[in-house]
Write a protein that holds these residues in place. Sequence first.
Motif, PDB file in Angstrom:
ATOM      1  N   GLY A  54       0.783  -1.226   0.000  1.00 30.50           N
ATOM      2  CA  GLY A  54       0.000   0.000   0.000  1.00 30.50           C
ATOM      3  C   GLY A  54       0.817   1.279   0.000  1.00 30.50           C
ATOM      4  O   GLY A  54       0.441   2.254  -0.643  1.00 30.50           O
ATOM      5  N   SER A  55       1.925   1.283   0.707  1.00 32.77           N
ATOM      6  CA  SER A  55       2.757   2.494   0.770  1.00 32.77           C
ATOM      7  C   SER A  55       4.237   2.104   0.721  1.00 32.77           C
ATOM      8  O   SER A  55       4.969   2.257   1.702  1.00 32.77           O
ATOM      9  N   PRO A  56       4.689   1.585  -0.419  1.00 35.33           N
ATOM     10  CA  PRO A  56       6.084   1.141  -0.517  1.00 35.33           C
ATOM     11  C   PRO A  56       7.056   2.312  -0.570  1.00 35.33           C
ATOM     12  O   PRO A  56       6.768   3.343  -1.172  1.00 35.33           O
ATOM     13  N   ASN A  57       8.199   2.129   0.064  1.00 35.51           N
ATOM     14  CA  ASN A  57       9.230   3.169   0.054  1.00 35.51           C
ATOM     15  C   ASN A  57      10.464   2.615  -0.660  1.00 35.51           C
ATOM     16  O   ASN A  57      11.460   2.263  -0.036  1.00 35.51           O
ATOM     17  N   LEU A  58      10.353   2.535  -1.986  1.00 38.23           N
ATOM     18  CA  LEU A  58      11.449   1.973  -2.767  1.00 38.23           C
ATOM     19  C   LEU A  58      12.690   2.852  -2.731  1.00 38.23           C
ATOM     20  O   LEU A  58      13.817   2.357  -2.816  1.00 38.23           O
ATOM     21  N   ARG A  59      12.486   4.151  -2.607  1.00 33.61           N
ATOM     22  CA  ARG A  59      13.640   5.054  -2.575  1.00 33.61           C
ATOM     23  C   ARG A  59      14.517   4.768  -1.352  1.00 33.61           C
ATOM     24  O   ARG A  59      15.728   5.006  -1.377  1.00 33.61           O
ATOM     25  N   ALA A  60      13.905   4.283  -0.266  1.00 31.44           N
ATOM     26  CA  ALA A  60      14.681   3.924   0.922  1.00 31.44           C
ATOM     27  C   ALA A  60      15.263   2.517   0.804  1.00 31.44           C
ATOM     28  O   ALA A  60      16.351   2.237   1.324  1.00 31.44           O
ATOM     29  N   LEU A  61      14.543   1.620   0.112  1.00 27.78           N
ATOM     30  CA  LEU A  61      15.000   0.232   0.014  1.00 27.78           C
ATOM     31  C   LEU A  61      16.188   0.075  -0.934  1.00 27.78           C
ATOM     32  O   LEU A  61      17.109  -0.708  -0.652  1.00 27.78           O
ATOM     33  N   ILE A  62      16.177   0.785  -2.039  1.00 28.42           N
ATOM     34  CA  ILE A  62      17.212   0.585  -3.062  1.00 28.42           C
ATOM     35  C   ILE A  62      18.629   0.793  -2.509  1.00 28.42           C
ATOM     36  O   ILE A  62      19.532  -0.019  -2.788  1.00 28.42           O
ATOM     37  N   PRO A  63      18.886   1.834  -1.699  1.00 32.68           N
ATOM     38  CA  PRO A  63      20.234   1.941  -1.101  1.00 32.68           C
ATOM     39  C   PRO A  63      20.596   0.739  -0.226  1.00 32.68           C
ATOM     40  O   PRO A  63      21.782   0.361  -0.153  1.00 32.68           O
ATOM     41  N   LEU A  64      19.611   0.132   0.427  1.00 32.69           N
ATOM     42  CA  LEU A  64      19.895  -1.065   1.234  1.00 32.69           C
ATOM     43  C   LEU A  64      20.271  -2.239   0.342  1.00 32.69           C
ATOM     44  O   LEU A  64      21.131  -3.052   0.706  1.00 32.69           O
ATOM     45  N   LEU A  65      19.614  -2.350  -0.823  1.00 34.99           N
ATOM     46  CA  LEU A  65      19.973  -3.414  -1.759  1.00 34.99           C
ATOM     47  C   LEU A  65      21.397  -3.210  -2.280  1.00 34.99           C
ATOM     48  O   LEU A  65      22.150  -4.178  -2.438  1.00 34.99           O
ATOM     49  N   HIS A  66      21.768  -1.956  -2.501  1.00 32.06           N
ATOM     50  CA  HIS A  66      23.151  -1.658  -2.894  1.00 32.06           C
ATOM     51  C   HIS A  66      24.114  -2.064  -1.783  1.00 32.06           C
ATOM     52  O   HIS A  66      25.188  -2.637  -2.046  1.00 32.06           O
TER      53      HIS A  66
END
Length: 252
Positions: A213-225
């Motif tokens: 419902g409210s994904p925060n991909l901008r915060a997740l992508i640095p964690l994936l990096h």
Amino acid sequence: MSSVPTLAVFKLASCDGCQLTLLDCEDELLALAGEVRISHFLEASSAVAPGPYDLALVEGSVTTAADVERVREIRARSRRLVTIGACATAGGIQALRNFADVEEFTRAVYARPDHIDALATSTPVSDHVRVDFELRGCPVDRAQLLEVITAHLAGRAPDIPDHSVCFACKRRGIVCVTVAHGTPCLGPVTHAGCGALCPAYGRGCYGCFGPSGSPNLRALIPLLHRDGMDDRAVERLLRTFNASAFDKEVRS
């Protein structure tokens, strides 16, 4: 309209997995069949009725001009229309064509590409007609599917949670694979519904149920990096079953 509610199930561009989920309900399906008249469901029977339908379930994405016309006809004959699965709600894995040249694909695959009549994009049904509810998953969860059907036939809103897979992991007491092992995982941004299947076996979530419902991909992508994935690897992780939906979230 008949006093017995009518149910119809339709297929566009898809693998049939979500329809098979309905057939896999077995005993529950028998109980459901006693409460409704299944007027159109070619996966189960060749006997069809023209409608109108109280509830129509649509599996599959819109990938041809014929699909566009067909889904408009289904909408016109249906009191309620529910899309089921990643293809119908997000364009499916075939939406990978949206990021490339579909004519190049057809030339590479088919001996006579001029025989192929396909749109340049694969899109969800909601891009073309009004949809009353979207049930996500690849394939959908059988319990959620039954809840959606019974809710709409009863005239109430379906009780489908909008939280992420992380919530399901917490409820099951599953150790976070990212925190414990540094495993890349889309659980924080993915809609719950699978019961946290992959994390339960020590694997990261692949996003089968699409954005929560409210994904925060901008915060997740640095964690994936941080977990060792470069930009290309992150792109590949996001561009699977719900490629178009995750891409929209990245760009929003």
